[in-house]
Design an enzyme around this catalytic site. Sequence first.
Site, PDB file in Angstrom:
ATOM      1  N   SER A  22     -30.514  58.442  -0.887  1.00  0.00           N
ATOM      2  CA  SER A  22     -31.692  58.772  -0.079  1.00  0.00           C
ATOM      3  C   SER A  22     -31.401  59.746   1.060  1.00  0.00           C
ATOM      4  O   SER A  22     -31.996  59.655   2.122  1.00  0.00           O
ATOM      5  CB  SER A  22     -32.347  57.506   0.453  1.00  0.00           C
ATOM      6  OG  SER A  22     -32.791  56.703  -0.601  1.00  0.00           O
ATOM      7  N   LYS A  25     -34.514  61.328   2.405  1.00  0.00           N
ATOM      8  CA  LYS A  25     -35.324  60.525   3.321  1.00  0.00           C
ATOM      9  C   LYS A  25     -34.698  60.504   4.721  1.00  0.00           C
ATOM     10  O   LYS A  25     -35.414  60.525   5.724  1.00  0.00           O
ATOM     11  CB  LYS A  25     -35.526  59.119   2.780  1.00  0.00           C
ATOM     12  CG  LYS A  25     -36.476  59.111   1.587  1.00  0.00           C
ATOM     13  CD  LYS A  25     -36.752  57.703   1.130  1.00  0.00           C
ATOM     14  CE  LYS A  25     -37.532  57.719  -0.158  1.00  0.00           C
ATOM     15  NZ  LYS A  25     -36.693  57.898  -1.335  1.00  0.00           N
ATOM     16  N   SER A  78     -37.488  52.684   1.037  1.00  0.00           N
ATOM     17  CA  SER A  78     -37.226  53.843   0.182  1.00  0.00           C
ATOM     18  C   SER A  78     -38.503  54.272  -0.533  1.00  0.00           C
ATOM     19  O   SER A  78     -38.517  54.521  -1.725  1.00  0.00           O
ATOM     20  CB  SER A  78     -36.105  53.544  -0.814  1.00  0.00           C
ATOM     21  OG  SER A  78     -35.654  54.753  -1.392  1.00  0.00           O
TER      22      SER A  78
END
Length: 113
Positions: A22, A25, A78
């Site tokens: 991730s 992100k 997530s």
Amino acid sequence: MDLKTGKTLLNKNNDIVMPLASITKLMTAMVVLDEQSLKEKIRFSKEDKQNINNYYSRIRIDSELSRGDVMRIALMSSENLAAAALGRNYSGGMKAFVKAMNKKARSLGMKHS
């Protein structure tokens, strides 16, 4: 690692390069924190859903949350729809957001990300 001495006590496969989970992100959060109000409300749209290829999300279209809450959901769950909404609601839209992410990556010396 021993926190006092910095000495490595145990390692496993330490020579294998692995991608960070991730990372996009995390970069999303960093760019948002640079110049966006966390109190401003964000509405989730059909465009956000299309930006994640209509994948399943627990977030309902047309629901509204503060940017700070959306960022928490993106990071802690997530949640791709939350990340897409953050990008779409960036000043200048998604193109400006991607440009800001790339600029941030260069400033951090991220050459293989």
